[in-house]
Design a protein around this motif. Structure first.
Motif, PDB file in Angstrom:
ATOM      1  N   PRO A 139       0.809  -1.232   0.000  1.00 32.80           N
ATOM      2  CA  PRO A 139       0.000   0.000   0.000  1.00 32.80           C
ATOM      3  C   PRO A 139       0.837   1.275   0.000  1.00 32.80           C
ATOM      4  CG  PRO A 139      -0.851  -1.590   1.588  1.00 32.80           C
ATOM      5  CD  PRO A 139       0.447  -2.129   1.103  1.00 32.80           C
ATOM      6  N   ALA A 140       2.002   1.262   0.673  1.00 35.16           N
ATOM      7  CA  ALA A 140       2.829   2.476   0.734  1.00 35.16           C
ATOM      8  C   ALA A 140       3.330   2.864  -0.655  1.00 35.16           C
ATOM      9  CB  ALA A 140       4.006   2.263   1.680  1.00 35.16           C
ATOM     10  N   TRP A 142       1.846   2.175  -3.588  1.00 37.31           N
ATOM     11  CA  TRP A 142       0.732   2.694  -4.381  1.00 37.31           C
ATOM     12  C   TRP A 142       0.307   4.072  -3.892  1.00 37.31           C
ATOM     13  CZ3 TRP A 142       0.070   0.604  -8.844  1.00 37.31           C
ATOM     14  CH2 TRP A 142       0.376  -0.749  -9.034  1.00 37.31           C
ATOM     15  N   ALA A 143       0.398   4.314  -2.594  1.00 33.59           N
ATOM     16  CA  ALA A 143       0.044   5.635  -2.057  1.00 33.59           C
ATOM     17  C   ALA A 143       1.013   6.699  -2.559  1.00 33.59           C
ATOM     18  CB  ALA A 143       0.040   5.600  -0.529  1.00 33.59           C
ATOM     19  N   ALA A 144       2.322   6.389  -2.540  1.00 35.22           N
ATOM     20  CA  ALA A 144       3.318   7.347  -3.025  1.00 35.22           C
ATOM     21  C   ALA A 144       3.153   7.582  -4.527  1.00 35.22           C
ATOM     22  CB  ALA A 144       4.727   6.841  -2.716  1.00 35.22           C
ATOM     23  N   SER A 145       2.886   6.509  -5.269  1.00 33.33           N
ATOM     24  CA  SER A 145       2.681   6.641  -6.714  1.00 33.33           C
ATOM     25  C   SER A 145       1.461   7.495  -7.024  1.00 33.33           C
ATOM     26  CB  SER A 145       2.509   5.254  -7.353  1.00 33.33           C
ATOM     27  OG  SER A 145       3.637   4.459  -7.127  1.00 33.33           O
ATOM     28  N   ALA A 146       0.365   7.220  -6.331  1.00 36.00           N
ATOM     29  CA  ALA A 146      -0.862   7.984  -6.563  1.00 36.00           C
ATOM     30  C   ALA A 146      -0.685   9.448  -6.174  1.00 36.00           C
ATOM     31  CB  ALA A 146      -2.019   7.369  -5.772  1.00 36.00           C
ATOM     32  N   ALA A 147       0.079   9.704  -5.095  1.00 35.14           N
ATOM     33  CA  ALA A 147       0.320  11.085  -4.671  1.00 35.14           C
ATOM     34  C   ALA A 147       1.116  11.845  -5.726  1.00 35.14           C
ATOM     35  CB  ALA A 147       1.060  11.102  -3.338  1.00 35.14           C
ATOM     36  N   GLN A 264       8.737   5.021 -11.664  1.00 40.14           N
ATOM     37  CA  GLN A 264       8.337   6.228 -10.941  1.00 40.14           C
ATOM     38  C   GLN A 264       9.162   7.451 -11.332  1.00 40.14           C
ATOM     39  OE1 GLN A 264       5.490   6.248  -9.003  1.00 40.14           O
ATOM     40  NE2 GLN A 264       5.455   4.258 -10.022  1.00 40.14           N
ATOM     41  N   CYS A 299       7.937  12.130  -3.709  1.00 41.15           N
ATOM     42  CA  CYS A 299       7.066  10.973  -3.960  1.00 41.15           C
ATOM     43  C   CYS A 299       7.837   9.840  -4.630  1.00 41.15           C
ATOM     44  CB  CYS A 299       5.878  11.388  -4.823  1.00 41.15           C
ATOM     45  SG  CYS A 299       4.696  12.462  -3.988  1.00 41.15           S
ATOM     46  N   ALA A 303       8.291   6.179  -3.086  1.00 42.42           N
ATOM     47  CA  ALA A 303       7.866   4.967  -3.814  1.00 42.42           C
ATOM     48  C   ALA A 303       9.027   3.984  -3.935  1.00 42.42           C
ATOM     49  CB  ALA A 303       7.336   5.361  -5.190  1.00 42.42           C
TER      50      ALA A 303
END
Length: 307
Positions: A139-140, A142-147, A264, A299, A303
């Motif tokens: 999850p970390a 995907w959260a950094a990627s989405a941010a 990324q 970010c 990621a």
């Protein structure tokens, strides 16, 4: 050997796995992105006086001829089995899909704006890598990627609104988004193939695979009048760097460091491209760009750590 097993990329090649290899993959990926950053500004510059179809397919033809010469000189082994399927994705996404769709889009949208849309590529590449290359992240990541993706897209919408232009999906935006989807599949296919073929071999075989499709459309859309030297110089960059040499570094980086993780660094491409758009095309660059760029770098680092 398994199709996904690591393989040297040439003299001094490294195997995927350790922290040093991951760092090396990130460095190669960043080098590839630096070369790609001039792709949209030079494509727009070339398309000002050359047919967009000539620019997008002509660059692949020139690069394909260079690739054929390099393969004839180095004589690497032929691709086999799943490698051919991965190379077909490279042809569809990288050699034909992205160049054609993005060059057509650049008739209607500024290169700087198109560059920001490319900021969605890392998240799409990571999603396709999970689907096709079986890469798994927590999850970390995907959260950094989405941010990072949200920062880039949010900046694009903010710039559009601040400039007084209606915020909404234009035909040019739709073409650029389709181009990004195409390139995500091409990057994943190339990253998979490069694990066993090597970085330069992957793009060379893909270009040679596409070569028979290119001469007729390039001939039909060739220029019939005088073309400024600047447009020819931009076309030369497209052909030799964007479509050929840049992928040597990019696919090596994806193979060494992981497709989603190294992918990324694409989040940085819009900021390099916008700066080049200002330099080459005189497009305005707001000061807030650099603050957003710094946040995106954070970010990318997050990621990478989470991957």
């Amino acid at each position: 050997m398994s199709p996904d097993a690591a393989q040297p990329d040439g003299p001094g090649g490294a195997s995927a796995g350790g922290p040093a290899t991951a760092g090396s993959g990130l460095a190669w990926g960043l080098l590839g992105i630096l070369t790609f950053s001039a792709s949209l500004p030079t494509a727009r510059l070339a398309a000002m006086h050359l047919d967009p179809w000539f620019v997008s397919l002509g660059r692949a033809l020139v690069a394909g001829l260079l690739a054929a010469l390099l393969l004839a000189w180095r004589r690497p082994r032929l691709p086999a089995g799943a490698e051919w399927r991965a190379l077909a994705l490279v042809v569809a996404g990288v050699v034909i899909g992205f160049p054609v769709l993005s060059t057509l889009a650049l008739r209607d949208v500024p290169a700087a704006h198109a560059s920001v849309i490319v900021g969605t590529a890392p998240l799409l590449t990571a999603a396709v890598a999970a689907l096709i290359a079986r890469e798994r992240h927590g999850p970390a990541f995907w959260a950094a990627s989405a941010a990072g993706c949200a920062l880039v897209v949010g900046f694009a919408l903010w710039r559009t609104g601040a400039s007084g232009v209606a915020v909404g999906l234009t035909p040019g935006d739709a073409l650029m988004l389709a181009a990004v989807v195409a390139v995500a599949f091409g990057y994943v296919g190339g990253g998979k193939a490069a694990r066993t073929l090597g970085g330069w071999q992957t793009i060379c075989w893909a270009l040679v695979l596409a070569l028979p499709l290119l001469p007729l459309p390039v001939w039909w859309t060739r220029p019939t009048g005088p073309v400024p030297a600047a447009s020819w110089a931009a076309f030369a960059y497209q052909s030799v760097v964007s479509m050929f040499l840049g992928f040597f570094a990019w696919y090596r980086g994806l193979a060494l460091g992981g497709i989603a993780r190294v992918g990324q660094v694409q989040l940085l491409q819009p900021f390099f491209s916008i700066a080049l758009s200002a330099l080459l095309l005189g497009e305005a660059v707001p000061p807030a760009l650099w603050l957003v760029a710094a946040a995106v770098v954070a970010c990318v680092l997050a990621a990478r750590r989470a991957a």
